[in-house]
Scaffold this motif. Sequence first.
Motif, short mmCIF file in Angstrom:
data_model
loop_
_atom_site.label_atom_id
_atom_site.label_comp_id
_atom_site.label_asym_id
_atom_site.label_seq_id
_atom_site.Cartn_x
_atom_site.Cartn_y
_atom_site.Cartn_z
N ALA A 218 38.97 1.97 -15.61
CA ALA A 218 40.46 1.78 -15.64
C ALA A 218 40.92 0.45 -14.88
O ALA A 218 42.55 0.11 -14.63
CB ALA A 218 41.60 3.10 -15.12
N GLY A 219 40.48 0.31 -13.62
CA GLY A 219 39.70 -1.12 -13.00
C GLY A 219 40.28 -0.89 -11.94
O GLY A 219 40.67 -1.25 -10.65
N GLY A 220 39.95 0.58 -11.29
CA GLY A 220 40.89 1.27 -9.63
C GLY A 220 39.96 0.61 -8.93
O GLY A 220 38.74 1.09 -9.45
N HIS A 221 40.11 2.11 -7.78
CA HIS A 221 38.94 2.14 -6.80
C HIS A 221 39.00 3.37 -6.57
O HIS A 221 39.69 3.76 -7.34
CB HIS A 221 39.22 1.00 -6.01
CG HIS A 221 39.47 -0.51 -5.78
ND1 HIS A 221 38.04 -1.40 -6.27
CD2 HIS A 221 40.40 -1.17 -6.05
CE1 HIS A 221 38.25 -2.01 -6.38
NE2 HIS A 221 39.81 -2.26 -6.50
N LEU A 222 37.52 4.08 -5.69
CA LEU A 222 38.01 5.35 -5.97
C LEU A 222 37.97 5.60 -4.46
O LEU A 222 37.06 5.02 -3.69
CB LEU A 222 36.87 5.92 -6.71
CG LEU A 222 35.58 7.67 -6.10
CD1 LEU A 222 37.47 7.84 -7.38
CD2 LEU A 222 35.17 7.32 -7.38
N LEU A 223 38.05 6.71 -3.91
CA LEU A 223 38.43 6.94 -2.37
C LEU A 223 37.86 8.09 -2.46
O LEU A 223 38.43 9.60 -3.10
CB LEU A 223 39.37 7.26 -1.43
CG LEU A 223 39.34 7.94 -0.20
CD1 LEU A 223 38.93 7.19 0.44
CD2 LEU A 223 40.99 8.04 0.07
N LEU A 224 36.45 8.87 -2.20
CA LEU A 224 36.24 9.98 -1.73
C LEU A 224 36.02 10.98 -0.77
O LEU A 224 35.89 10.29 0.47
CB LEU A 224 34.11 10.37 -2.07
CG LEU A 224 34.43 9.32 -3.82
CD1 LEU A 224 32.78 9.40 -3.94
CD2 LEU A 224 34.61 10.35 -4.79
N GLU A 225 36.76 12.06 -0.77
CA GLU A 225 37.04 12.54 0.66
C GLU A 225 35.62 13.95 1.02
O GLU A 225 35.64 14.75 0.15
CB GLU A 225 37.80 13.61 1.13
CG GLU A 225 39.28 12.20 1.22
CD GLU A 225 39.76 13.27 1.83
OE1 GLU A 225 40.89 12.39 3.08
OE2 GLU A 225 40.22 13.86 2.35
#
Length: 334
Positions: free
Chosen positions: A36-43
Amino acid sequence: GTVQASRVMADLTDALDAVLSCSRNVVELAVATFVAGGHLLLEDVPGVGKTTLARALGRAIGGSSRRIQFTPDLLPGDLTGVDIFSQASSSFVFHPGPLFANVVIADEINRANPKAQSAMLEAMGEGRVSVDGETYALPDPYFVVATQNPIELEGTYPLPEAQLDRFMVCTSFGYPSLSAESAMLRDAGGSDPLTGMQPICSERQISAVRSACSTIYLAQSVADYIVELAHATRGHPNARYGVSPRGSLNLAAMARARALGQGRNFVIPEDVQRMAAPAWAHRLVTTDRSYGSSPLDQARDIIADVIERVPAPRPQVGGHAQRSDRRDEAIAER
């Protein structure tokens, strides 16, 4: 077309799933965010395999990956790179920093000071960095996997809401399953899980998959549904701030990516419902900061509540969706 693009997504998911110890759902979500062209944040707590995800994805697309460990004394130049004077040419030469890779893992981003955080976010938002008045384009495709510590450890600078909004999806790996963790222990040699992993697709194919994703059909009624859900979060009694318009755009992009992953060329309401919490939970500011449940969990409860209350469009003959109204249904049943 759609069929080929969804096959590439499936191949990527299979390849990552084989080397990661998290659930397949998380792998699918990471691939969908990338497409989708986004970025991912992992908690997540440290040590659950996030760096392996970035390295595996870099290798699967035949691209590069870099890891940046964020610390309070990190300077923007440590990320972007700096101009260094060259005696040979008697001029300044740009030395690119670790942001210049296809897949960048930004570890413990909430330990960085606000200046370093904003340099990172400029790179994510603009696809380029500015150093001493010169602008340098970042590689394409470009995908940031950032991690932040969920436990409020000492020495963290929480990301401001506007910066959290730059991440298309926030999720967590969670701890590995019992069997996966025990397999890790048995592999006492500590061999690299990525040994022998081959590229699955080229950067050109990834561009094609991303283009296919952006052309997935979003019916007017489904677009209206996303906007109504967003609107419902803004007026929710437990939300201080609801979802921004960027949040609505990001949910539409993730719903398209899920549809593509399922081999469809149109979005259905279920795509929206399944992607709402990953795309929205980190954007909501909740009113209740009570001890015991995390702000993310409280946000997920709000999202589940609005999905339950806002009527979804129902599919019509011919594949197009139409608004369903509970009142109309009640009349029809009589």
